[in-house]
Enzyme design. Structure first.
Site, PDB file in Angstrom:
ATOM      1  N   ASP A  48      40.203  38.429  37.481  1.00 52.52           N
ATOM      2  CA  ASP A  48      40.281  37.438  38.558  1.00 52.52           C
ATOM      3  C   ASP A  48      39.053  37.559  39.469  1.00 52.52           C
ATOM      4  O   ASP A  48      38.878  36.769  40.393  1.00 52.52           O
ATOM      5  CB  ASP A  48      41.599  37.539  39.338  1.00 52.52           C
ATOM      6  CG  ASP A  48      41.758  38.853  40.085  1.00 52.52           C
ATOM      7  OD1 ASP A  48      40.934  39.766  39.890  1.00 52.52           O
ATOM      8  OD2 ASP A  48      42.722  38.966  40.873  1.00 52.52           O
ATOM      9  N   SER A  49      38.179  38.524  39.167  1.00 51.61           N
ATOM     10  CA  SER A  49      36.869  38.578  39.829  1.00 51.61           C
ATOM     11  C   SER A  49      36.101  37.281  39.580  1.00 51.61           C
ATOM     12  O   SER A  49      35.110  37.010  40.249  1.00 51.61           O
ATOM     13  CB  SER A  49      36.062  39.780  39.333  1.00 51.61           C
ATOM     14  OG  SER A  49      36.022  39.830  37.933  1.00 51.61           O
ATOM     15  N   ASP A  87      43.843  38.904  33.366  1.00 53.38           N
ATOM     16  CA  ASP A  87      44.097  39.584  34.642  1.00 53.38           C
ATOM     17  C   ASP A  87      45.054  38.731  35.477  1.00 53.38           C
ATOM     18  O   ASP A  87      44.772  37.562  35.759  1.00 53.38           O
ATOM     19  CB  ASP A  87      42.746  39.724  35.368  1.00 53.38           C
ATOM     20  CG  ASP A  87      42.780  40.780  36.445  1.00 53.38           C
ATOM     21  OD1 ASP A  87      43.746  41.552  36.508  1.00 53.38           O
ATOM     22  OD2 ASP A  87      41.801  40.832  37.221  1.00 53.38           O
ATOM     23  N   LYS A 117      46.797  42.489  32.656  1.00 54.89           N
ATOM     24  CA  LYS A 117      46.566  43.599  33.598  1.00 54.89           C
ATOM     25  C   LYS A 117      47.099  43.196  34.964  1.00 54.89           C
ATOM     26  O   LYS A 117      46.991  42.024  35.344  1.00 54.89           O
ATOM     27  CB  LYS A 117      45.065  43.899  33.702  1.00 54.89           C
ATOM     28  CG  LYS A 117      44.725  44.879  34.823  1.00 54.89           C
ATOM     29  CD  LYS A 117      43.272  45.266  34.851  1.00 54.89           C
ATOM     30  CE  LYS A 117      42.391  44.385  35.689  1.00 54.89           C
ATOM     31  NZ  LYS A 117      42.781  44.260  37.115  1.00 54.89           N
ATOM     32  N   GLU A 119      47.563  44.837  39.203  1.00 57.11           N
ATOM     33  CA  GLU A 119      47.150  45.856  40.166  1.00 57.11           C
ATOM     34  C   GLU A 119      48.375  46.483  40.826  1.00 57.11           C
ATOM     35  O   GLU A 119      49.378  45.805  41.055  1.00 57.11           O
ATOM     36  CB  GLU A 119      46.268  45.219  41.252  1.00 57.11           C
ATOM     37  CG  GLU A 119      44.989  44.599  40.712  1.00 57.11           C
ATOM     38  CD  GLU A 119      44.113  43.997  41.805  1.00 57.11           C
ATOM     39  OE1 GLU A 119      44.402  44.190  43.006  1.00 57.11           O
ATOM     40  OE2 GLU A 119      43.128  43.342  41.440  1.00 57.11           O
ATOM     41  N   GLU A 186      39.581  52.184  39.242  1.00 60.16           N
ATOM     42  CA  GLU A 186      38.386  51.587  39.851  1.00 60.16           C
ATOM     43  C   GLU A 186      38.006  52.372  41.101  1.00 60.16           C
ATOM     44  O   GLU A 186      38.831  52.529  42.021  1.00 60.16           O
ATOM     45  CB  GLU A 186      38.656  50.112  40.210  1.00 60.16           C
ATOM     46  CG  GLU A 186      37.455  49.483  40.907  1.00 60.16           C
ATOM     47  CD  GLU A 186      37.571  47.979  41.101  1.00 60.16           C
ATOM     48  OE1 GLU A 186      38.530  47.363  40.603  1.00 60.16           O
ATOM     49  OE2 GLU A 186      36.671  47.425  41.766  1.00 60.16           O
TER      50      GLU A 186
END
Ligand code: KIV
Length: 287
Positions: A48-49, A87, A117, A119, A186
């Site tokens: 999602d960056s 993501d 993925k 978070e 990260e």
């Protein structure tokens, strides 16, 4: 380009067991996916960056499921052989286990992803377990988790004190127990990454700016080629300055158009003289 054999989860676990490092990059579009596939990148994250690198937002928070699916589909078309991870964007899994499973399923059904993925640590373990129980491979993400950057005090190293590091170690165990096939760390200290990697059991660890001891490495594609104009994180190694090459090319283009040195004869087409004469006569007849 010869087509490569599809990367599978057993292949990734074999590599991790052998201590053979796994390569992983972010990717958001078809042409870049084609290059990454050709280079043999094993795991691709449609992060999602992309909200920052491709869409120009200041954070990842505005990114929607629709954005993610569209980009993941393009990447899959360019990289059919990679282990492709979608993501999960902000609020696509936080509200409930059911929301998490439904959105994870969309990545698999609509974009042919291999995994997703999300978070977060222990507080997201039930979402992770729900997705894993639905038969969808799921990767955890600890340390600097950009969707919570406001709560974490910005884009900075996480787990610097023993207390903070202990929480990350416990979070990693909770995700592993919840069924994560892998955990991305990260921006945590090298020693913390090493500890978690050594203790991993049934899942492997990928490092982004967290040192060499993980089972594999991840970089943000735009950082490794100087393609993100706003900043360059210290953890990113620049493997080529494509940004400068593109900038210089664009300046030459503007100059050449202004000077009429572009286009040259090889950049355009002419019709045969007799066809052109015929066209002129047709036009004259119309007057
Ligand atoms: O969105 C992304 O690219 C990520 C990386 C920062 C790991 O989640």
């Amino acid at each position: 380009m010869t087509e490569r054999t599809k990367i599978t989860l057993p292949h990734l676990f074999d590599k991790a067991d052998r201590g053979d490092p796994i390569s992983m990059l972010t990717c958001y579009d078809f042409p870049t996916a084609t290059f990454q596939e050709g280079a043999g990148v094993e795991m691709i994250l449609v992060g999602d960056s992309l909200g920052m690198t491709m869409l120009g937002y200041d954070s990842t928070l505005p990114v929607t499921m629709e954005d993610m699916i569209r980009h993941a589909q393009a990447v899959r078309r360019g990289a059919p052989g990679a282990w492709l991870i979608g993501d999960m964007p902000y609020m696509s899994y936080q509200p409930s286990v059911e929301t998490a499973i439904r959105n994870a399923g969309r990545f698999m059904a609509e974009a042919a992803c291999d995994a997703v993925k999300l978070e977060g640590g222990q507080e997201m373990a039930d979402r992770m377990a729900g997705i894993a129980a639905a038969g969808i491979p799921v990767m955890g993400h600890l340390g600097l988790t950009p969707q919570s950057s406001s709560a974490l005090g910005g884009f900075r190293l996480q787990g610097k004190t023993a207390k903070q590091a202990l929480k990350i170690v416990h979070d990693a165990k909770a995700l592993e127990r919840a069924g994560a096939f892998a955990i991305l760390l990260e921006l945590v200290p090298d020693q913390v990454c090493k500890l978690i990697t050594e203790r991993a059991d049934g899942c492997f660890v990928i490092s982004l700016g967290s040192g060499p001891h993980a089972h594999g490495q991840l970089l943000i594609y735009h950082d490794m080629f100087g393609l993100y104009p706003k900043f360059k994180p210290r953890m990113a190694k620049v493997f080529g300055d494509a940004g400068s090459v593109i900038q210089e090319g664009l300046e030459r283009y503007v100059h050449d158009v202004g000077e009429r040195s572009f286009p040259e004869e090889e950049n355009y087409f002419r019709m045969a003289d007799d066809a052109y004469e015929e066209l002129l006569s047709e036009l004259e007849a119309e007057v």
